[in-house]
Design a protein around this motif. Structure first.
Motif, PDB file in Angstrom:
ATOM      1  N   ALA A   1       0.829  -1.201   0.000  1.00 31.73           N
ATOM      2  CA  ALA A   1       0.000   0.000   0.000  1.00 31.73           C
ATOM      3  C   ALA A   1       0.866   1.254   0.000  1.00 31.73           C
ATOM      4  O   ALA A   1       1.891   1.317   0.678  1.00 31.73           O
ATOM      5  CB  ALA A   1      -0.923   0.008   1.210  1.00 31.73           C
ATOM      6  N   GLY A   2       0.427   2.221  -0.781  1.00 26.44           N
ATOM      7  CA  GLY A   2       1.089   3.520  -0.799  1.00 26.44           C
ATOM      8  C   GLY A   2       0.132   4.583  -0.272  1.00 26.44           C
ATOM      9  O   GLY A   2      -0.995   4.287   0.110  1.00 26.44           O
ATOM     10  N   THR A   3       0.569   5.830  -0.223  1.00 19.72           N
ATOM     11  CA  THR A   3      -0.295   6.922   0.226  1.00 19.72           C
ATOM     12  C   THR A   3      -0.322   8.030  -0.812  1.00 19.72           C
ATOM     13  O   THR A   3       0.612   8.187  -1.614  1.00 19.72           O
ATOM     14  CB  THR A   3       0.185   7.505   1.571  1.00 19.72           C
ATOM     15  N   TYR A   4      -1.393   8.772  -0.788  1.00 22.72           N
ATOM     16  CA  TYR A   4      -1.562   9.883  -1.718  1.00 22.72           C
ATOM     17  C   TYR A   4      -2.150  11.059  -0.960  1.00 22.72           C
ATOM     18  O   TYR A   4      -3.194  10.931  -0.313  1.00 22.72           O
ATOM     19  CB  TYR A   4      -2.498   9.469  -2.866  1.00 22.72           C
ATOM     20  N   ASP A   5      -1.479  12.191  -0.987  1.00 19.99           N
ATOM     21  CA  ASP A   5      -1.956  13.371  -0.267  1.00 19.99           C
ATOM     22  C   ASP A   5      -3.041  14.080  -1.058  1.00 19.99           C
ATOM     23  O   ASP A   5      -3.031  14.091  -2.298  1.00 19.99           O
ATOM     24  CB  ASP A   5      -0.801  14.353  -0.013  1.00 19.99           C
ATOM     25  N   ALA A   6      -3.972  14.678  -0.328  1.00 19.00           N
ATOM     26  CA  ALA A   6      -5.028  15.451  -0.984  1.00 19.00           C
ATOM     27  C   ALA A   6      -4.425  16.705  -1.619  1.00 19.00           C
ATOM     28  O   ALA A   6      -3.416  17.224  -1.131  1.00 19.00           O
ATOM     29  CB  ALA A   6      -6.087  15.846   0.038  1.00 19.00           C
ATOM     30  N   PRO A   7      -5.011  17.192  -2.705  1.00 23.77           N
ATOM     31  CA  PRO A   7      -4.528  18.439  -3.319  1.00 23.77           C
ATOM     32  C   PRO A   7      -4.574  19.599  -2.328  1.00 23.77           C
ATOM     33  O   PRO A   7      -5.298  19.546  -1.321  1.00 23.77           O
ATOM     34  CB  PRO A   7      -5.509  18.661  -4.480  1.00 23.77           C
TER      35      PRO A   7
END
Length: 327
Positions: free
Chosen positions: A107-113
């Motif tokens: 699993a990776g992570t993605y920050d909100a804009p």
């Protein structure tokens, strides 16, 4: 490239009613709908309509509009609004699309804009007078919406009214009829599940009212745990020590006569009380063997709605449910 046809999303809609206790002997004049509209207009920015609910999560009043519900006894003006749940600064988890070339996934992570947050869930509410049709997201309970309404009208100037407001879920009339027709053999209350749901409701909405008879059931459940404790709190017993207990209220079907009938009425009234609340952790067994839990007893309806990301589109399902209940 052929676009994948998006399947509709199931949303469950529930029916609630709001009551206000008297303030210094006088009845509350305005309805919850009137207070909600007034407070929303006064708090005319989303920042003012955002309330922290704990565990780094907040709920925000997103959009409000006036609609007409086509009821069997004529069209009725109503107020429709949406609320969103989010965790400030939280990242979303992602995984790569599974493929034959990959033996493992991580699993990776993605920050909100920038200036945006990931939406954890969106709830829709239709209010007419003191009646509420709610469709909360799967990620939060209806009590989050109840707490939002209480905070909203309090901040909007209805401080005393917010302190005497009581929003209760309505039991399915068919279930109430089943309890009446079949009678009650026993009610089993699981201490862990019951106290956990009650604690969650109180944490989300500290002003949540607990009726007198429900307080007696709660004292009974806690009383059983008192046997197991030294100075431990309920949370320590349930979460750390792994102990549990069950309270059983049963009616002996072999007895007869006036006193037995009175006892059966007490059992029925207790079952109907549990069926009309938000608490869980109980199983009602009728004399015919029908088993009823919180999921069976509440008045609800499932509809298919257009998807909007992982949420749903405009909350027309609330209006549809209002129409169904008026038939």
């Amino acid at each position: 490239m052929t676009l994948k046809k998006e399947k509709p999303k199931n949303r469950t809609v529930y029916y609630f009613r709001c009551e206000f206790a008297k303030i210094e002997g006088a009845a509350v004049k305005d309805t919850l709908e009137t207070m909600t509209k007034s407070a929303w207009l006064k708090l005319n920015s989303t920042e003012e309509r955002t309330f922290y609910i704990g565990e780094e999560r907040s709920v925000v009043g997103m959009k409000l509009s006036s609609r007409k519900a086509k009821l069997s006894y004529g069209n009725r003006d109503c107020t429709l609004f949406s609320v969103g749940l989010y965790e400030e600064g939280a990242s979303a988890n992602t995984i790569n699309k599974p493929s034959k070339a990959s033996a493992e996934l991580e699993a990776g992570t993605y920050d909100a804009p920038i200036d945006q947050e990931f939406l954890d869930g969106e709830g829709f509410v239709c209010i007419f007078g003191n009646h509420l049709i709610m469709s909360p997201a799967a990620t939060f309970r209806a009590s989050v919406i109840n707490g939002f309404l209480s905070s909203l009208i309090e901040k909007g100037g209805y401080v005393k009214e917010s302190n005497v407001m009581d929003i209760q879920q309505v039991a399915d009339i068919d279930v109430v009829k089943t309890i009446e027709d079949e009678g009650v053999s026993n009610i089993v209350v699981n201490a862990v599940s019951y106290l956990s749901t009650l604690e969650y409701i109180k944490r989300i909405d500290p002003k949540e009212k607990v009726s007198g008879k429900l307080q007696k059931i709660t004292k009974m459940v806690k009383g059983v745990l008192d046997v197991l404790r030294d100075d431990d709190t309920d949370a320590e017993i349930l979460e750390k020590e792994g102990l549990n207990a069950k309270v059983v209220i049963s009616h002996d079907g072999r007895t007869s006569g006036n006193d037995a009938d009175i006892g059966q009425e007490h059992a029925k009234n207790t079952a109907k009380l549990l069926a009309s609340t938000n608490v869980g952790g109980y199983v009602i067994t009728t004399k015919s063997g029908t088993k009823l839990t919180n999921e069976d007893t509440v008045l609800k309806h499932t509809v298919k709605v257009k998807r909007h990301g992982k949420s749903a589109g405009q909350p027309h399902e609330c209006l549809k449910f209002a129409q169904l209940q008026s038939c």
